[in-house]
Design a protein around this motif. Sequence first.
Motif, PDB file in Angstrom:
ATOM      1  N   TRP A  77       0.839  -1.206   0.000  1.00 35.37           N
ATOM      2  CA  TRP A  77       0.000   0.000   0.000  1.00 35.37           C
ATOM      3  C   TRP A  77       0.874   1.257   0.000  1.00 35.37           C
ATOM      4  N   ASN A  78       1.923   1.237   0.846  1.00 38.18           N
ATOM      5  CA  ASN A  78       2.721   2.463   0.992  1.00 38.18           C
ATOM      6  C   ASN A  78       3.703   2.651  -0.154  1.00 38.18           C
ATOM      7  N   LEU A  79       4.367   1.565  -0.558  1.00 36.32           N
ATOM      8  CA  LEU A  79       5.332   1.712  -1.664  1.00 36.32           C
ATOM      9  C   LEU A  79       4.622   2.089  -2.956  1.00 36.32           C
ATOM     10  N   HIS A  80       3.492   1.450  -3.220  1.00 38.49           N
ATOM     11  CA  HIS A  80       2.773   1.739  -4.466  1.00 38.49           C
ATOM     12  C   HIS A  80       2.228   3.167  -4.456  1.00 38.49           C
ATOM     13  N   SER A  81       1.705   3.603  -3.310  1.00 37.95           N
ATOM     14  CA  SER A  81       1.194   4.985  -3.223  1.00 37.95           C
ATOM     15  C   SER A  81       2.328   5.970  -3.487  1.00 37.95           C
ATOM     16  N   LEU A  82       3.495   5.697  -2.899  1.00 35.75           N
ATOM     17  CA  LEU A  82       4.644   6.592  -3.108  1.00 35.75           C
ATOM     18  C   LEU A  82       5.045   6.587  -4.582  1.00 35.75           C
ATOM     19  N   ALA A  83       5.052   5.400  -5.205  1.00 36.45           N
ATOM     20  CA  ALA A  83       5.433   5.315  -6.625  1.00 36.45           C
ATOM     21  C   ALA A  83       4.439   6.086  -7.493  1.00 36.45           C
ATOM     22  N   LEU A  84       3.162   6.010  -7.144  1.00 31.08           N
ATOM     23  CA  LEU A  84       2.155   6.776  -7.903  1.00 31.08           C
ATOM     24  C   LEU A  84       2.441   8.276  -7.807  1.00 31.08           C
ATOM     25  N   LEU A  85       2.958   8.678  -6.641  1.00 27.85           N
ATOM     26  CA  LEU A  85       3.278  10.101  -6.419  1.00 27.85           C
ATOM     27  C   LEU A  85       4.657  10.451  -6.987  1.00 27.85           C
ATOM     28  N   GLY A  86       5.303   9.489  -7.632  1.00 28.45           N
ATOM     29  CA  GLY A  86       6.616   9.738  -8.238  1.00 28.45           C
ATOM     30  C   GLY A  86       7.734   9.814  -7.214  1.00 28.45           C
ATOM     31  N   GLU A  87       7.524   9.195  -6.048  1.00 26.55           N
ATOM     32  CA  GLU A  87       8.486   9.305  -4.949  1.00 26.55           C
ATOM     33  C   GLU A  87       9.106   7.929  -4.671  1.00 26.55           C
ATOM     34  N   SER A  88      10.424   7.920  -4.383  1.00 27.10           N
ATOM     35  CA  SER A  88      11.021   6.624  -4.040  1.00 27.10           C
ATOM     36  C   SER A  88      11.467   6.653  -2.573  1.00 27.10           C
ATOM     37  N   VAL A  89      11.915   5.504  -2.072  1.00 27.86           N
ATOM     38  CA  VAL A  89      12.380   5.467  -0.679  1.00 27.86           C
ATOM     39  C   VAL A  89      13.899   5.328  -0.681  1.00 27.86           C
ATOM     40  N   ASP A  90      14.553   5.773   0.401  1.00 22.64           N
ATOM     41  CA  ASP A  90      16.021   5.757   0.401  1.00 22.64           C
ATOM     42  C   ASP A  90      16.555   4.313   0.453  1.00 22.64           C
ATOM     43  N   ALA A  91      17.872   4.194   0.120  1.00 22.14           N
ATOM     44  CA  ALA A  91      18.476   2.873  -0.057  1.00 22.14           C
ATOM     45  C   ALA A  91      18.359   2.016   1.206  1.00 22.14           C
ATOM     46  N   GLN A  92      18.537   2.642   2.371  1.00 21.92           N
ATOM     47  CA  GLN A  92      18.469   1.869   3.619  1.00 21.92           C
ATOM     48  C   GLN A  92      17.071   1.272   3.836  1.00 21.92           C
ATOM     49  N   LEU A  93      16.051   2.106   3.599  1.00 18.92           N
ATOM     50  CA  LEU A  93      14.680   1.622   3.771  1.00 18.92           C
ATOM     51  C   LEU A  93      14.381   0.534   2.740  1.00 18.92           C
ATOM     52  N   GLN A  94      14.867   0.715   1.516  1.00 18.36           N
ATOM     53  CA  GLN A  94      14.667  -0.319   0.470  1.00 18.36           C
ATOM     54  C   GLN A  94      15.259  -1.649   0.936  1.00 18.36           C
ATOM     55  N   ASN A  95      16.499  -1.579   1.448  1.00 20.11           N
ATOM     56  CA  ASN A  95      17.151  -2.812   1.913  1.00 20.11           C
ATOM     57  C   ASN A  95      16.381  -3.452   3.054  1.00 20.11           C
ATOM     58  N   ASN A  96      15.893  -2.617   3.962  1.00 19.08           N
ATOM     59  CA  ASN A  96      15.126  -3.162   5.100  1.00 19.08           C
ATOM     60  C   ASN A  96      13.877  -3.889   4.611  1.00 19.08           C
ATOM     61  N   ILE A  97      13.224  -3.288   3.607  1.00 22.20           N
ATOM     62  CA  ILE A  97      11.975  -3.908   3.110  1.00 22.20           C
ATOM     63  C   ILE A  97      12.295  -5.218   2.386  1.00 22.20           C
ATOM     64  N   ILE A  98      13.355  -5.216   1.582  1.00 20.36           N
ATOM     65  CA  ILE A  98      13.730  -6.457   0.862  1.00 20.36           C
ATOM     66  C   ILE A  98      14.059  -7.553   1.889  1.00 20.36           C
ATOM     67  N   TYR A  99      14.783  -7.177   2.931  1.00 22.60           N
ATOM     68  CA  TYR A  99      15.152  -8.157   3.966  1.00 22.60           C
ATOM     69  C   TYR A  99      13.892  -8.653   4.688  1.00 22.60           C
ATOM     70  N   PHE A 100      13.030  -7.710   5.054  1.00 22.25           N
ATOM     71  CA  PHE A 100      11.800  -8.098   5.770  1.00 22.25           C
ATOM     72  C   PHE A 100      10.970  -9.071   4.919  1.00 22.25           C
ATOM     73  N   LEU A 101      10.811  -8.748   3.636  1.00 20.76           N
ATOM     74  CA  LEU A 101       9.986  -9.622   2.777  1.00 20.76           C
ATOM     75  C   LEU A 101      10.655 -10.980   2.575  1.00 20.76           C
ATOM     76  N   SER A 102      11.987 -11.003   2.597  1.00 17.94           N
ATOM     77  CA  SER A 102      12.664 -12.310   2.465  1.00 17.94           C
ATOM     78  C   SER A 102      12.359 -13.178   3.695  1.00 17.94           C
ATOM     79  N   LEU A 103      12.130 -12.542   4.861  1.00 15.58           N
ATOM     80  CA  LEU A 103      11.752 -13.310   6.060  1.00 15.58           C
ATOM     81  C   LEU A 103      10.319 -13.835   5.950  1.00 15.58           C
ATOM     82  N   CYS A 104       9.512 -13.143   5.165  1.00 16.74           N
ATOM     83  CA  CYS A 104       8.110 -13.590   4.987  1.00 16.74           C
ATOM     84  C   CYS A 104       8.010 -14.681   3.920  1.00 16.74           C
TER      85      CYS A 104
END
Length: 414
Positions: A77-104
């Motif tokens: 919900w949050n990443l897609h909303s940000l992408a629709l607004l043309g906004e990205s997240v910083d590298a650290q947050l990206q890594n955290n999300i990739i790591y979190f999803l790998s745990l899921c």
Amino acid sequence: MEASEVPVATVTQRSQKSVESQVGRIYESFAKLPPDAQFRMLELKRENHIDYLKGGLRQLPSSFCVLDALRPWVCFWNLHSLALLGESVDAQLQNNIIYFLSLCQDPNGGYGGGPGQMPHLATTYAAVCSLVTLGGHKALSSINRSEMYMFLQQMKHLSGGFRVHDGGEIDVRACYAAISVASILNILDDELVQNVGNYILSCQTYEGGISAEPGTEAHGGYTFCGVATMIMINQVNQLDLPRLIDWLVFQQGKECGFKGRTNKLVDCCYSFWQGGTFALLQRACSTFDQQLVIPVEGKSFEVNFNDIGYNFVKRRVEMGPLFDGLALQLYLLLCSQEVDGGLKDKPGKSRDFYHTCYALSGLSVSQHIWSDDESLLMPRAVLGTYSNLLEPIHPLFNVVLERYHEARGFFTTF
Ligand SMILES: CC(C)=CCC/C(C)=C/CC/C(C)=C/COP(=O)(O)OP(=O)(O)O
Ligand SMILES: [Zn+2]
């Protein structure tokens, strides 16, 4: 008539009246404002939405524990909303999300609602779309496609449908999640597709919309899922499309937004579930060259499929375009938007990430013209300032179009 026989308004009728008057008051006061004040009110509060959404990716208050089995959804919900607004997240947050999803991600394929939770098709869709939205080698290569294929096969049921999880219910949402994930990851084959079209057909109701499972009520969320699935498996013209379009056009009411089903209340999330279905049909119709025979008042006449988007429905319901995109934008900007950030179902409700995501997705859909030829995809009509214009999505998956193409390229190469 005896006093005891006087009809009493139902709970739903009373709620409908109350919503209509709240929305009506908002539009009336807006109409009385001078043009410059109206223009300001119609502004999409980009920066506030971005702050709200980024906050939700970092730290959530303890009351959000109820979303513990939906954590990949919060990412989507949050990443897609940000992408629709043309906004990205910083590298650290990206890594955290990739790591979190790998745990899921389950070792045997698919994603659960949190680390160690059983894989579920809905959270699998959310996790995959989050990673597609992040983009880049690290995010995309973190998805275990061969195990994913095994998981999808295990969820496949003899009826042609899919179960949401091991031992779980079979429904249209599960079919959509399975087929869309397989399609994005380029692992869709005849075995996964087998009979899914018949399952979806068995869920189209007498009203024309599609229900969750055979014998239940037509609903916007399931209609989107059913139509998108039928397009992905090349069987959309097996649905009764005239009836489906009839049902769809009547879901946009005088409140200007969409409702999810007959006699229910307007809600901004249906801006995408219903509005996105129009985009799907318009896009699909632009690729069909066959003729469709449509019986009207006992007579049959041939209509070119390309006409469905505009001329056919105009003739039948005299509404012009399939839905009123400017009216929908008015509802989203004036009735759904929180000026401090986030969007809400309807006046009187609170903002949340789910409604923010689907209100913005619906806003993007209503701002663009849909065609299968992406060079023809262009802004159609943007209400308010031009800075309200959002990124276009791929309507089959509801991910930003450019991110979809990156992922598609990646999964056809690797
Ligand atoms: C990819 C994926 C898993 C998609 C899910 C699509 C889907 C089924 C969306 C609808 C969800 C929703 C808001 C239901 C509300 O029903 P309600 O009865 O509370 O609300 P109503 O009164 O508006 O019908
Ligand atoms: Zn909603």
